[in-house]
Design a protein around this motif. Structure first.
Motif: not given
Length: 485
Positions: A52-55, A61-65, A113-120, A338-344
């Motif tokens: 949960v804390p990691a999520a 990191a991504m919410y503002a974006g 299947r990687l810890p990869f975030v996708n968003a606008a 697309s990908a969110f670099a900040q989550n990388v």
């Protein structure tokens, strides 16, 4: 090192491999009841106290974006508070669905299947603003959504072959584009810092500028003295503190919360049926190529971080996820995904590589998307507060582009000329907004966006300098420029 054990625990999109061996940790027998199978960190299912804390860190990191594109596009299209709320909720919903699909996967068709975030992505904002400016009132969002849907189909069609196109989008090109994204978007937070409404009598008043400067100062202080998680959420904390500071001065209006539904699913085509304008479609297809390049680069980088080197099939499945989300998103009010670099970056900093952590973060975004009242809270943040935070957000995008360009062989004169001309072409609409006023409408849509214009020039000059008849006379610096992202 041991031969890979067979079974679902060791299956994944790609493996770190040397010869015929893979790095999956201690060799074990799947049927051994005493020693459980060694699971790759990407496939590890963490206990709730760690998961949960990691999520939450990924969400922070991504919410503002995620909410930035609907905030900017919604205001440009003249949406009221209810419309803005629907737009933000849709952006969160699509981001959640895309992230879950990317991390969990859909058979062998989609999901890396990687810890990869996708968003606008913010990369599409400037072209979509250009579409809004050249479309009649009431037809702005339909024209944008029609172009986005075609861009999604384009991504699905090109994705399987995109690996062969990457050589036309080396760091030299992508660096120019990413830099232009940050630079061309900078007028947006500047206008926010002045109050947001250019028609208002008090636009640019000192009270607005002071609030924006205060918010920016808070973010800088947190970034300087904060530690760990607090430092990672500096942007959100700055916006929260800035909003609280605005309340005593009557600069924060939360009346829109009364009319926002607590829970509701986005309505299909709530902003009108999509309209398909050729110039708008061309503009966003160009942007989609850039987004696909960013996603591919992100997957390659994340594969190295997670010690799971990605092959062409993994990248294809990841790009299919981008295409599916971009195609379906406009139905509910979403934008190019697309990908969110900040989550990388979050994965790099925390070393928590479990894809299930990011899947939970996607589930949380999905949850936020079906509760529009939460999106209404975001839309109530005062414009000057968003302006102070936006300077950091868009400025950091430009810095990412500059960092990419620093690896692109700029000690070669041809590369310097390429970057100079492409950046110049991209800055023309910013420096002289009426420069293309006498051009045809389709040319205004394509060239009126600094990102599209800069990308076109960069790709064409890259072909001219580094591909057409240059195989036998490439300098070492040119070879660096041609290195794939």
């Amino acid at each position: 090192m041991a031969q890979p054990a067979k079974g679902s625990a060791t299956e994944g999109p790609c493996l770190t491999q040397q010869g015929d061996q893979v790095s999956l940790g201690k060799p074990v027998d799947l049927l051994d009841p005493v020693h459980p199978v060694s699971v790759h960190p990407v496939d590890e299912k963490l206990p709730a106290k760690r998961l949960v804390p990691a999520a939450l860190q990924h969400i922070a990191a991504m919410y503002a974006g995620v909410v930035t594109p609907p905030l900017i596009i919604g205001q440009a299209c003249g949406l009221d508070t209810a419309g803005m709320t629907r737009l933000i909720a849709a952006s969160l919903l699509i981001a959640g669905l895309a992230t879950i699909l990317q991390t969990i996967g859909l058979t062998k068709f989609a999901g890396n299947r990687l810890p990869f975030v996708n968003a606008a992505s913010s990369a599409g904002i400037a072209p979509m603003l250009a579409i809004a400016e050249t479309s009649a009132p009431g037809h702005q969002l339909p024209a944008i959504y029609g172009a986005v849907m075609v861009a999604g189909v384009f991504c699905l069609a090109v994705g399987p072959f995109f690996g062969k196109l990457l050589r036309f989008f080396p760091p030299l090109v992508t660096g120019v584009v990413i830099t232009l994204i940050g630079v061309t978007l900078m007028p947006v937070p500047v206008a926010w810092a002045q109050g947001g409404n250019k028609e208002a009598a008090d636009f640019g008043a000192m009270k607005y500028l002071a609030l924006a400067a205060f918010t920016l100062g808070v973010i800088l202080i947190i970034q300087r003295f904060g530690k760990g998680f607090v430092k990672q959420v500096a942007l959100l904390l700055g916006m929260l503190i800035g909003t609280l500071a605005a309340i005593p001065f009557g600069m924060a209006d939360f009346s829109g919360l009364r009319d926002a539904p607590v829970a509701a699913l986005p309505t299909p085509f709530a902003f009108g049926a999509p309209e398909f304008q050729p110039a708008a479609i061309l503009s966003l297809c160009i942007v989609m190529l850039v987004l696909m390049t960013e996603s591919s680069a992100g997957m390659l980088a994340l594969g190295k971080i997670c010690e799971r080197d990605c092959d062409g099939r993994t990248i294809t499945r990841g790009l299919r996820t981008d295409g599916i989300a971009t195609l379906i998103g406009p139905v509910f009010g979403g934008f190019p995904t697309s990908a969110f670099a900040q989550n990388v970056g979050v994965v790099t900093l925390t070393r928590v590589r479990s894809r299930y952590v990011v899947a939970v973060a996607g589930g949380a975004l999905l949850f936020l998307g079906v509760f529009p009242v939460l999106g209404a809270v975001v839309s109530m943040v005062p414009m000057p507060v968003l302006g102070g935070a936006g300077i950091v957000l868009f400025g950091s995008i430009a810095v990412s582009g500059i960092r990419t360009l620093s690896e692109a062989g700029l000690d070669d004169s041809s590369n310097i000329i390429l970057v100079a001309v492409a950046l110049g072409a991209g800055i023309i609409p910013l420096a002289a907004p009426t420069f293309y006023a006498d051009f045809p409408a389709w040319a205004q849509t394509v060239l009126g966006s600094g990102i599209s214009a800069g990308a076109l020039v960069a790709v064409l000059l890259n072909l001219f300098f580094h591909h057409l008849g240059t195989r036998d006379r490439r300098t070492p610096a040119a070879a660096v420029a041609l290195k794939s992202s």
